[in-house]
Design a protein around this motif. Structure first.
Motif, short mmCIF file in Angstrom:
data_model
loop_
_atom_site.label_atom_id
_atom_site.label_comp_id
_atom_site.label_asym_id
_atom_site.label_seq_id
_atom_site.Cartn_x
_atom_site.Cartn_y
_atom_site.Cartn_z
N MET A 68 0.82 -1.21 0.00
CA MET A 68 0.00 0.00 0.00
C MET A 68 0.86 1.26 0.00
N ARG A 69 1.94 1.22 0.81
CA ARG A 69 2.82 2.38 0.87
C ARG A 69 3.45 2.65 -0.48
N PHE A 70 3.83 1.58 -1.17
CA PHE A 70 4.42 1.75 -2.51
C PHE A 70 3.43 2.43 -3.45
N LEU A 71 2.15 2.04 -3.38
CA LEU A 71 1.13 2.65 -4.24
C LEU A 71 0.99 4.14 -3.96
N LEU A 72 1.00 4.51 -2.67
CA LEU A 72 0.86 5.92 -2.31
C LEU A 72 2.05 6.75 -2.80
N VAL A 73 3.26 6.20 -2.60
CA VAL A 73 4.46 6.92 -3.07
C VAL A 73 4.43 7.08 -4.59
N ALA A 74 4.08 5.99 -5.28
CA ALA A 74 4.01 6.04 -6.74
C ALA A 74 2.96 7.06 -7.20
N PHE A 75 1.84 7.12 -6.47
CA PHE A 75 0.77 8.05 -6.85
C PHE A 75 1.22 9.50 -6.67
N TYR A 76 1.87 9.81 -5.54
CA TYR A 76 2.32 11.18 -5.30
C TYR A 76 3.40 11.60 -6.29
N VAL A 77 4.30 10.67 -6.61
CA VAL A 77 5.33 10.97 -7.62
C VAL A 77 4.68 11.24 -8.98
N LEU A 78 3.71 10.40 -9.33
CA LEU A 78 2.99 10.59 -10.60
C LEU A 78 2.26 11.92 -10.62
N LEU A 79 1.60 12.27 -9.50
CA LEU A 79 0.85 13.52 -9.42
C LEU A 79 1.78 14.72 -9.62
N ALA A 80 2.94 14.69 -8.99
CA ALA A 80 3.91 15.78 -9.14
C ALA A 80 4.40 15.87 -10.58
N ALA A 81 4.66 14.69 -11.18
CA ALA A 81 5.13 14.67 -12.56
C ALA A 81 4.08 15.21 -13.53
N MET A 82 2.81 14.89 -13.27
CA MET A 82 1.73 15.36 -14.14
C MET A 82 1.56 16.87 -14.06
N ILE A 83 1.64 17.41 -12.85
CA ILE A 83 1.52 18.86 -12.68
C ILE A 83 2.71 19.56 -13.33
N PHE A 84 3.90 19.00 -13.13
CA PHE A 84 5.10 19.57 -13.74
C PHE A 84 4.99 19.54 -15.26
N GLY A 85 4.59 18.37 -15.81
CA GLY A 85 4.47 18.24 -17.27
C GLY A 85 3.39 19.13 -17.85
N GLY A 86 2.31 19.34 -17.07
CA GLY A 86 1.22 20.16 -17.56
C GLY A 86 1.53 21.64 -17.60
N LEU A 87 2.50 22.09 -16.77
CA LEU A 87 2.81 23.52 -16.68
C LEU A 87 4.17 23.89 -17.25
N TYR A 88 5.01 22.90 -17.53
CA TYR A 88 6.33 23.18 -18.11
C TYR A 88 6.18 23.90 -19.46
N PRO A 89 6.97 24.91 -19.77
CA PRO A 89 8.21 25.35 -19.12
C PRO A 89 8.03 26.50 -18.13
N PHE A 90 6.83 26.71 -17.58
CA PHE A 90 6.59 27.70 -16.53
C PHE A 90 6.96 29.11 -16.96
N ASN A 91 6.79 29.42 -18.22
CA ASN A 91 7.16 30.74 -18.74
C ASN A 91 5.92 31.63 -18.81
N PHE A 92 5.72 32.43 -17.77
CA PHE A 92 4.53 33.28 -17.71
C PHE A 92 4.65 34.53 -18.58
N PHE A 93 5.88 34.93 -18.90
CA PHE A 93 6.08 36.17 -19.66
C PHE A 93 7.11 35.96 -20.78
N PRO A 94 6.80 35.07 -21.74
CA PRO A 94 7.75 34.89 -22.85
C PRO A 94 7.83 36.16 -23.69
N PRO A 95 9.00 36.50 -24.21
CA PRO A 95 9.13 37.74 -24.98
C PRO A 95 8.32 37.69 -26.27
N ASN A 96 7.72 38.81 -26.60
CA ASN A 96 7.01 38.94 -27.87
C ASN A 96 8.06 39.24 -28.93
N ARG A 97 8.30 38.29 -29.81
CA ARG A 97 9.44 38.36 -30.71
C ARG A 97 9.09 39.17 -31.97
#
Length: 362
Positions: free
Chosen positions: A1-30
Motif C-alpha cells: 500500500m505504501r508503494f502505491l501511495l508513493v508512486a501516486f504522489y510521484v505521478l501527481l507531481a510529474a503530471m503537474i510539472f508536465g502540464g505547466l512546463y516550461p513555466f514561462n509566464f512572460f515569454p518575450p514577444n518576438r
C-alpha cells in the motif's frame, strides 16, 4: 500500500510539472521594428493586434493587401498565420497565412469538408524570398483569389455555409494566432484592408504604386478602410493613416487572446481543428492516474466499483481543471475543454483497465 501511495504522489507531481512546463509566464514577444525602413519583423513567436471595434464590412466582401518580405532561412513550413480577423471565435472569419512555403487563405464561412480548405486553396508557387512582395487576397460569397505582385496566382469558387452569417469584424491580428501559436517568420511592411473586392486592373495598379511610393500610395484607393505603413520605427503601437487610427498593440510579452478553459471543443477549433494527436496524448496522460487512484481506493477504503468510478472520474476532472486553469496564465500552453474531456476519458480508461485486471486475477 505504501508503494502505491508513493508512486501516486510521484505521478501527481510529474503530471503537474508536465502540464505547466516550461513555466514561462512572460515569454518575450518576438517582434521588432525593421531598422531604417518601414516594417515589423516577426521572429516566429510574435503577435500584434488592434482593439475590438464594430463590423468593417456590410456587403459580405473583403480584400486585404499585405506587403511581405520572407527572409532566407525563415521557418514557414507551417501552417503559419500572417493576418486574420479575431472576434472571439477560434476559427477566423478570414485568415491569410503561409503553409509549405505557399500563401493560403481560409475562412470559416465556407463549407469546410474535412477541414481541408487551407490546403486546397493556396498558391501554386512558393512565395519568393529575399525581397518584398505585395500579396492581395479577395473574398466574397462567390469567389476567393490570391494575387502576388499584381499577378493572379489562383482563383476559386466559394461554397458558403448557409448556417453562417458573413461578417468581418472585431480585432485585426498579425503574426501568432489568438492562441499564441503558429507564428510566422518574416517582415510585414504594410497592410491595407478594403470593404469590397478589388478588380484585377486595380490590383496591378496597386502593385505598381506600392513599389514606387510605398504602402502610403494606396491612401486614395476606393473602399480602403485601414492602411498601415508600419513606418513608426519605434514604440509599441502602429497606427492606420486612414479612418480611425485603430492602432496595433505590440506587447512586450507574448500573450494569447483566447486563453480559456471554458470553450467547448468545437469552439477551440481553428482552421486545423483541434489535433487528434494531442487529444489522444491527453487521454494516455491520465490513464496511469486512473489506475493508481483506483487501486488505492479499492485497497485502502474497500469501496464498491461504482463509488470508486465516481471518485476517480471526479478527481481526474478536478486535477485536469487545476492544470488547465494554471495554463491560462502560460502563453506557451493552450488550455481548453477538449483537454479536460480527454483527461477524464483517460482516467476512465485507467479505471476500466484496473477493474478488468483485478477481475481476471480473482
Amino acid at each position: 500500500m505504501r508503494f502505491l501511495l508513493v508512486a501516486f504522489y510521484v505521478l501527481l507531481a510529474a503530471m503537474i510539472f508536465g502540464g505547466l512546463y516550461p513555466f514561462n509566464f512572460f515569454p518575450p514577444n518576438r517582434i521588432r521594428w525593421v531598422p531604417n525602413e518601414p516594417g515589423l519583423y516577426f521572429d516566429g513567436a510574435g503577435i500584434a493586434y488592434t482593439d475590438r471595434a464594430g463590423s468593417i464590412s456590410l456587403n459580405k466582401a473583403i480584400s486585404v493587401e499585405l506587403l511581405l518580405k520572407e527572409r532566407r532561412g525563415s521557418k514557414n513550413w507551417g501552417p503559419k498565420e500572417i493576418f486574420s480577423f479575431y472576434d472571439g471565435a477560434a476559427s477566423p472569419s478570414l485568415l491569410v497565412g503561409q503553409w509549405d512555403g505557399r500563401i493560403f487563405i481560409y475562412s470559416r464561412f465556407e463549407k469546410n469538408k474535412g477541414y481541408e480548405y487551407y490546403r486546397l486553396f493556396r498558391t501554386k508557387q512558393r512565395f519568393p524570398r529575399g525581397k518584398a512582395h505585395l500579396v492581395t487576397v479577395t473574398f466574397d460569397e462567390n469567389e476567393k483569389a490570391i494575387y502576388i505582385d499584381g499577378q493572379l496566382s489562383d482563383r476559386k469558387n466559394v461554397e458558403i455555409d448557409d448556417r453562417i452569417h458573413i461578417e468581418f469584424s472585431e480585432s485585426f491580428l498579425l503574426g501568432n494566432s489568438h492562441r499564441g501559436k503558429n507564428g510566422w517568420w518574416g517582415e510585414i511592411k504594410g497592410l491595407a484592408i478594403y470593404n469590397r473586392i478589388l478588380l484585377p486592373d486595380e490590383i496591378v495598379t496597386h502593385s505598381r504604386e506600392v513599389f514606387q511610393k510605398g504602402v502610403s500610395g494606396l491612401a486614395e484607393a476606393p473602399g480602403c478602410l485601414a492602411l498601415y505603413p508600419f513606418n513608426e520605427g519605434e514604440g509599441n503601437t502602429a497606427k492606420s493613416i486612414l479612418g480611425e487610427p485603430r492602432p496595433f498593440s505590440i506587447p512586450v510579452s507574448l500573450n494569447a487572446l483566447g486563453s480559456s478553459i471554458f470553450s467547448l471543443p468545437h469552439k477551440d477549433m481553428r482552421f486545423l481543428g483541434f489535433g487528434k494527436k494531442d487529444f489522444i496524448e491527453n487521454i494516455f496522460f491520465f490513464v496511469p492516474f486512473g489506475i493508481l487512484l483506483t487501486l488505492i481506493i479499492l485497497k485502502k477504503y474497500l469501496t464498491g466499483y461504482f463509488v470508486t468510478f465516481l471518485v476517480v472520474i471526479l478527481a481526474g476532472g478536478l486535477l485536469s481543471c487545476v492544470i488547465e486553469g494554471f495554463q491560462v496564465f502560460l502563453p506557451t500552453r493552450y488550455p481548453g475543454m477538449a483537454d479536460i474531456f480527454s483527461n477524464i476519458i483517460g482516467s476512465g480508461l485507467g479505471i476500466v483497465a484496473t477493474f478488468i485486471i483485478m477481475k481476471k486475477k480473482s
